[in-house]
Design a protein around this motif. Structure first.
Motif, PDB file in Angstrom:
ATOM      1  N   PHE A 251      11.254   5.088 -13.282  1.00 63.23           N
ATOM      2  CA  PHE A 251      10.983   4.273 -11.900  1.00 63.23           C
ATOM      3  C   PHE A 251      11.606   2.718 -11.600  1.00 63.23           C
ATOM      4  CE2 PHE A 251       8.561   8.123 -12.446  1.00 63.23           C
ATOM      5  CZ  PHE A 251       8.547   8.824 -11.217  1.00 63.23           C
ATOM      6  N   ASP A 252      11.776   2.290 -10.569  1.00 60.11           N
ATOM      7  CA  ASP A 252      11.957   0.804 -10.715  1.00 60.11           C
ATOM      8  C   ASP A 252      10.566  -0.013 -10.918  1.00 60.11           C
ATOM      9  OD1 ASP A 252      15.071   0.880  -9.895  1.00 60.11           O
ATOM     10  OD2 ASP A 252      13.826   1.722  -7.765  1.00 60.11           O
ATOM     11  N   HIS A 253       9.270   0.611 -10.728  1.00 63.04           N
ATOM     12  CA  HIS A 253       7.972   0.442 -10.685  1.00 63.04           C
ATOM     13  C   HIS A 253       6.878   1.030 -10.702  1.00 63.04           C
ATOM     14  CE1 HIS A 253       9.571  -3.357  -8.430  1.00 63.04           C
ATOM     15  NE2 HIS A 253       9.545  -2.389  -7.485  1.00 63.04           N
ATOM     16  N   VAL A 254       5.909   0.454 -10.923  1.00 59.29           N
ATOM     17  CA  VAL A 254       4.583   1.693 -11.993  1.00 59.29           C
ATOM     18  C   VAL A 254       3.362   0.507 -12.333  1.00 59.29           C
ATOM     19  CG1 VAL A 254       3.881   2.848 -13.662  1.00 59.29           C
ATOM     20  CG2 VAL A 254       6.294   3.575 -13.723  1.00 59.29           C
ATOM     21  N   VAL A 255       2.758   1.834 -11.115  1.00 59.91           N
ATOM     22  CA  VAL A 255       1.527   1.435 -10.902  1.00 59.91           C
ATOM     23  C   VAL A 255       0.354   1.775 -11.304  1.00 59.91           C
ATOM     24  CG1 VAL A 255       2.508  -0.742  -9.034  1.00 59.91           C
ATOM     25  CG2 VAL A 255       0.912   1.495  -8.426  1.00 59.91           C
ATOM     26  N   LEU A 256      -0.413   1.003 -12.037  1.00 59.57           N
ATOM     27  CA  LEU A 256      -1.638   1.931 -12.489  1.00 59.57           C
ATOM     28  C   LEU A 256      -3.236   1.148 -11.840  1.00 59.57           C
ATOM     29  CD1 LEU A 256       0.003   2.498 -14.919  1.00 59.57           C
ATOM     30  CD2 LEU A 256      -1.689   4.017 -15.833  1.00 59.57           C
TER      31      LEU A 256
ATOM     32  N   PHE B 242       2.466  -1.998 -13.072  1.00 58.10           N
ATOM     33  CA  PHE B 242       1.793  -3.123 -12.673  1.00 58.10           C
ATOM     34  C   PHE B 242       0.159  -2.792 -12.928  1.00 58.10           C
ATOM     35  CE2 PHE B 242      -1.961  -4.468  -9.421  1.00 58.10           C
ATOM     36  CZ  PHE B 242      -1.413  -5.969  -9.796  1.00 58.10           C
ATOM     37  N   LEU B 243      -0.502  -2.962 -13.860  1.00 64.39           N
ATOM     38  CA  LEU B 243      -1.837  -2.682 -13.745  1.00 64.39           C
ATOM     39  C   LEU B 243      -3.363  -2.979 -13.317  1.00 64.39           C
ATOM     40  CD1 LEU B 243      -1.952  -2.791 -17.831  1.00 64.39           C
ATOM     41  CD2 LEU B 243      -1.259  -0.514 -16.565  1.00 64.39           C
ATOM     42  N   GLY B 244      -4.216  -2.408 -12.738  1.00 64.49           N
ATOM     43  CA  GLY B 244      -5.085  -2.933 -11.934  1.00 64.49           C
ATOM     44  C   GLY B 244      -6.032  -2.344 -12.228  1.00 64.49           C
ATOM     45  N   CYS B 245      -6.717  -3.331 -13.180  1.00 61.07           N
ATOM     46  CA  CYS B 245      -8.607  -2.913 -13.717  1.00 61.07           C
ATOM     47  C   CYS B 245      -9.171  -3.492 -12.493  1.00 61.07           C
ATOM     48  CB  CYS B 245      -8.074  -3.391 -14.958  1.00 61.07           C
ATOM     49  SG  CYS B 245      -6.976  -2.802 -15.903  1.00 61.07           S
ATOM     50  N   SER B 246     -11.249  -2.197 -13.087  1.00 61.86           N
ATOM     51  CA  SER B 246     -12.109  -2.553 -12.446  1.00 61.86           C
ATOM     52  C   SER B 246     -12.810  -3.170 -13.628  1.00 61.86           C
ATOM     53  CB  SER B 246     -12.916  -1.343 -11.226  1.00 61.86           C
ATOM     54  OG  SER B 246     -13.065  -0.795 -12.591  1.00 61.86           O
TER      55      SER B 246
ATOM     56  N   ASP C 226       2.789   5.610  -8.806  1.00 63.35           N
ATOM     57  CA  ASP C 226       1.763   5.067  -8.568  1.00 63.35           C
ATOM     58  C   ASP C 226       0.929   6.543  -9.937  1.00 63.35           C
ATOM     59  OD1 ASP C 226      -0.781   4.459  -8.196  1.00 63.35           O
ATOM     60  OD2 ASP C 226      -0.952   4.973  -5.846  1.00 63.35           O
ATOM     61  N   VAL C 227      -0.031   5.776 -10.633  1.00 63.29           N
ATOM     62  CA  VAL C 227      -0.540   6.585 -11.693  1.00 63.29           C
ATOM     63  C   VAL C 227      -1.813   6.937 -11.800  1.00 63.29           C
ATOM     64  CG1 VAL C 227      -1.169   7.023 -14.300  1.00 63.29           C
ATOM     65  CG2 VAL C 227       1.581   6.404 -13.764  1.00 63.29           C
ATOM     66  N   GLY C 228      -2.734   7.693 -11.217  1.00 61.35           N
ATOM     67  CA  GLY C 228      -3.760   7.261 -10.914  1.00 61.35           C
ATOM     68  C   GLY C 228      -3.838   7.419  -8.873  1.00 61.35           C
ATOM     69  N   CYS C 229      -3.342   8.289  -8.708  1.00 65.39           N
ATOM     70  CA  CYS C 229      -2.764   7.807  -7.155  1.00 65.39           C
ATOM     71  C   CYS C 229      -3.537   8.518  -6.193  1.00 65.39           C
ATOM     72  CB  CYS C 229      -1.751   8.377  -6.198  1.00 65.39           C
ATOM     73  SG  CYS C 229      -1.341  10.517  -6.460  1.00 65.39           S
ATOM     74  N   GLY C 230      -4.863   9.021  -6.240  1.00 64.65           N
ATOM     75  CA  GLY C 230      -5.904   8.977  -5.985  1.00 64.65           C
ATOM     76  C   GLY C 230      -5.678  10.104  -4.519  1.00 64.65           C
ATOM     77  N   THR C 231      -5.998   9.141  -3.669  1.00 64.06           N
ATOM     78  CA  THR C 231      -5.541   9.961  -1.890  1.00 64.06           C
ATOM     79  C   THR C 231      -4.233   9.382  -1.396  1.00 64.06           C
ATOM     80  OG1 THR C 231      -7.162   8.565  -0.903  1.00 64.06           O
ATOM     81  CG2 THR C 231      -8.605  10.252  -1.714  1.00 64.06           C
ATOM     82  N   GLY C 232      -3.660   8.659  -1.935  1.00 59.93           N
ATOM     83  CA  GLY C 232      -2.373   7.772  -1.656  1.00 59.93           C
ATOM     84  C   GLY C 232      -2.865   6.506  -0.908  1.00 59.93           C
TER      85      GLY C 232
ATOM     86  N   ALA D 194      -1.319   5.544 -21.917  1.00 63.49           N
ATOM     87  CA  ALA D 194      -1.292   5.659 -20.422  1.00 63.49           C
ATOM     88  C   ALA D 194      -0.609   4.663 -20.078  1.00 63.49           C
ATOM     89  CB  ALA D 194      -2.320   5.583 -19.919  1.00 63.49           C
ATOM     90  N   VAL D 195      -0.608   3.460 -20.975  1.00 65.22           N
ATOM     91  CA  VAL D 195       0.302   2.352 -21.047  1.00 65.22           C
ATOM     92  C   VAL D 195       1.285   2.124 -21.664  1.00 65.22           C
ATOM     93  CG1 VAL D 195       0.076  -0.754 -21.694  1.00 65.22           C
ATOM     94  CG2 VAL D 195      -1.975   0.659 -20.688  1.00 65.22           C
TER      95      VAL D 195
END
Length: 135
Positions: free
Chosen positions: A74-79, A105-109, A17-23, A92-93
């Motif tokens: 890693f098998d999966h990377v999420v941002l 997986f890219l999740g954007c605001s 988890d890239v940019g994992c914040g508080t987890g 980053a990408v």
């Protein structure tokens, strides 16, 4: 739940988890049986994630544009809402694609400027060394 249905992680798979914040997302993936690793540029966020997850996650302080992991680690990377906090989504990408052997997986605001991210994703996905790995 949406992220889990999109990623379909299996127990034992490695997830970054890239940019994992508080987890929060790390905890969700750990509960599905994944081996989880988080990276965040903020020492404060890493400390909160460590409080929440303890030894259930490997946590690193670092930048999304310079991932300190081996190719295909890693098998999966999420941002997930991480790109809007990067200085250069164009680095980053491709970095996320480099360290992933299955799905990114890219999740954007709505705060993110989509054109640099879209251009970075298209360019990284088109390179021969990463073609077919990201979905």
């Amino acid at each position: 739940a949406f992220i889990l249905s999109m990623m379909s992680p299996r127990p034992g798979e490695r997830l970054l988890d890239v940019g994992c914040g508080t987890g929060e997302h790390l905890r969700m993936f750990h509960e599905k049986g994944c081996e989880v690793t988080g990276l965040d540029a903020s020492p404060f966020m890493i400390a909160r994630a460590r409080e929440k997850l303890g030894s259930r996650a490997e946590l690193h302080e670092g930048r999304a544009e310079d991932l300190p992991f081996s190719d295909n680690a890693f098998d999966h990377v999420v941002l997930i809402t991480a790109l809007e906090f990067t200085e250069d989504p164009g680095l980053a990408v491709p970095g996320a694609i480099r360290v992933c052997r299955n799905r990114v997986f890219l999740g954007c605001s709505t705060r993110i400027r989509c054109s640099p991210c879209s251009a970075a994703w298209r360019a990284a996905s088109a390179t021969p060394s990463t073609a077919g790995r990201a979905s």
